[in-house]
Design a protein around this motif. Sequence first.
Motif, short mmCIF file in Angstrom:
data_model
loop_
_atom_site.label_atom_id
_atom_site.label_comp_id
_atom_site.label_asym_id
_atom_site.label_seq_id
_atom_site.Cartn_x
_atom_site.Cartn_y
_atom_site.Cartn_z
N SER A 184 26.80 73.98 3.08
CA SER A 184 27.34 74.64 4.50
C SER A 184 26.03 74.43 5.42
O SER A 184 26.25 73.94 6.52
CB SER A 184 27.47 75.93 4.21
N GLU A 185 24.74 74.41 4.88
CA GLU A 185 23.68 74.72 5.91
C GLU A 185 23.45 73.03 6.29
O GLU A 185 23.37 72.77 7.54
CB GLU A 185 22.52 74.89 4.84
N ARG A 186 23.96 72.17 5.43
CA ARG A 186 23.74 70.66 5.76
C ARG A 186 24.57 70.21 6.67
O ARG A 186 24.45 69.51 7.60
CB ARG A 186 23.50 69.69 4.59
N THR B 263 39.28 73.73 10.42
CA THR B 263 38.54 75.08 10.83
C THR B 263 37.20 74.63 11.13
O THR B 263 36.69 75.23 11.79
CB THR B 263 38.67 76.02 9.98
N PHE B 264 36.56 73.60 10.47
CA PHE B 264 35.35 73.21 10.69
C PHE B 264 35.15 72.55 12.20
O PHE B 264 34.03 72.52 12.53
CB PHE B 264 34.87 72.29 9.81
N GLY B 265 36.31 71.94 12.71
CA GLY B 265 36.33 71.36 14.01
C GLY B 265 36.30 69.93 14.01
O GLY B 265 36.29 69.05 14.68
N ALA C 145 33.36 78.23 8.82
CA ALA C 145 34.45 78.48 9.71
C ALA C 145 34.44 79.93 10.32
O ALA C 145 35.07 80.23 11.36
CB ALA C 145 35.81 77.91 9.55
N GLY C 146 34.15 80.89 9.31
CA GLY C 146 34.45 82.17 9.63
C GLY C 146 35.16 82.95 8.73
O GLY C 146 36.43 82.27 8.10
N GLU C 147 34.89 84.23 8.35
CA GLU C 147 35.58 84.82 7.53
C GLU C 147 37.13 85.11 7.89
O GLU C 147 37.80 85.61 7.19
CB GLU C 147 35.21 86.24 7.02
#
Length: 692
Positions: A92-94, A128-130, A483-485
């Motif tokens: 997720s960080e990368r 959801t990531f875009g 993407a968010g909870e």
Amino acid sequence: MDQNSREVKTHCSYMDHGGCGIICTVENGRIVKVKGDPDGWLNQGYICPKGLASPHRLNHPGRLRHPLRRVGARGEGHWERISWDEALGEISERLDEIRRREGARAVAFGLGMPKGLDHFAQIRLANTFGSPNLVASQDVCHAPREITGVHTCGFYPVVDFKEPSELVVLWASGVSTTNEEGAICSQLYKQLEDGTRLMVIDPYRSRLAERAELWLPLRPGSDAALALGMINVIIAEKLFDAEFVDQHVHGFAELAAQAADYPPEKVAAITWLEPEQIRQAARLYATAKPAALAWGNPIEHTNQAFHAARGLVCLMALTGNLDVAGGNVQPLEPKIAGLGPYVRADLVPDKRKEMLSAAHGVIPRFMTIPPAFLRRAILEGEPYPVKALFSLGTNPLMVWADSRLTKRALESLEFFACAELFLTPSAALADVVLPAAASLEFDDIGHYGIGHGYILARPRVVAPPEECRPPLQICCDLGRRLAGEELWPVDYHALLDMVLEPSGIGWQEFMAMGHLEGPHKYRKCEAKGFRTPTGKVELRLSTAEKFGLPPLPAWEGFAEDTSEEFPLVLTGRKNKAALHSSYRWVEELKKHDPEPITELHPADAVRLGINDGDRVRLSTRQGSIEQVARLNQRVRPGVVFAEHGWWFPEEDDPLGGWERSNFNLLTSAAKLGKEFGTPNLAAIPCRVEKVE
């Protein structure tokens, strides 16, 4: 039954598209036996070798059982074990860092063939990531038929094996080997026993071809030409369904003029058939009522996939075999979630303009990215750079055309992570690898989104190893971080409930039912017409100029033709015990065919000095590989069938000997079909030599 044993009913999956009802016997938490379910809705007890061997994936000693992080250079095979929290954190960080720096479109998400809800969960993850870039195999599988059908008649014309047909045409359809997309061969066998006639169009004389009234061993890749030749005969001899054509067809005169340029004599030279065979096929198909055309995946394996699919839909329409029981039908879905809302397509409203394919002018409604376009973006920055890839259950190094180009692309990525059951050659090039649970180890829903009008319950049979997570859960875990909870549930079962919510039933009730089917309605066109701009089947596309598409089916020639140096025609072939490159590490499957096989006709073999069992070198203009020769009278002379997807996990090589027998070292992505970005995986000029 032993008191410590129990039987669990579910549906087979991940060994193919799935669909067969199976009964698993479980002892002490392990599956010890699998058999076909006599009450199976699609298969009625049938089961294939892949289904029988499916439990052997679960307990294999080489299976991935914990997350791994690469140590050292890509492909060297050096890894360190890390925790799930570390793995998810690093991925997720990368990906987020690249999104902030380059934009979300610089990250691509990848998939193999659709196997279950994981396919749509991964699309949801990308949306959801875009990112507009979901890379999949649809350029050579399913989409050319489905999307071409949507543009031509408003729906994907599915073969109807449930209702009786006077004639079934298997056009490049190995239904007894692959059971493609829920068309289970047991349904066809029942029809044949009841007197249904059979025609087979395929350069390989299968056992079903032996039972056929007519077998046409056409040259691989010439499907569009044959379709036009049959259309020529049907129109010239007035065998078309005049009432259907008059009421429900647009562009008949234009198609008739086009087909006039394809008389059987001209088409025979292209297809390696006799003119009379073409006439006979046209007459047989046009006069049988109803006739069902099962069109297989191989018609999508050349850059003429669009023209081939267009020609076949036109044949269905001309003969009045569209939207009729026992023909090619438009199944209606049960009350389940729509695809757009499920994958949250609303979160990428400009996807059509932003996705990599937009710059290449692909056909509208084709929404996954062909691998060829991803590699251009990675290696050339065209139309913009892609820096990272997260893939789920796919092995691109083995299954995408031009494997060396794929390797360069994967090695050039700034970051590459994947989820897998086993350390495949592609996974061996990743930065982080997540251990996935196998089918039979998690709850799933099958056939959602495939367009067949039903969904299947796939309840889990046993628990996965402690650190192996279901692909759906992996998407949830990454989705919550990326993407968010509010967009992703904690537990993947909520993704199952989302599909079922409109039906008013829950997962437990669905498991008990086994399947959910839409209503059966035929001849819907009589009341509503077809869902096209003209309201009719568009033999000539009314949107051709608007979308830059060929208005009529045509034959544009082979991408490459044979020569003195490459005199034979190469194509790929699947067998019952293999699913592309999957499960090459399962000995119970490998024992059926322990070595990669190249099949050729004995007459060709004698001329080349090749004996059965000889090691041979296959060469094309792209490269060379080695396989083992098998002489087979079933192969059409002049044609060579080679198995694809071969790698050797038992070898002391981090990449599993990926270069020795890999079919896609022989293929090229240089010439692509414009509509779907399809490369040539078939009809490739080749040379075969004995390896001394």
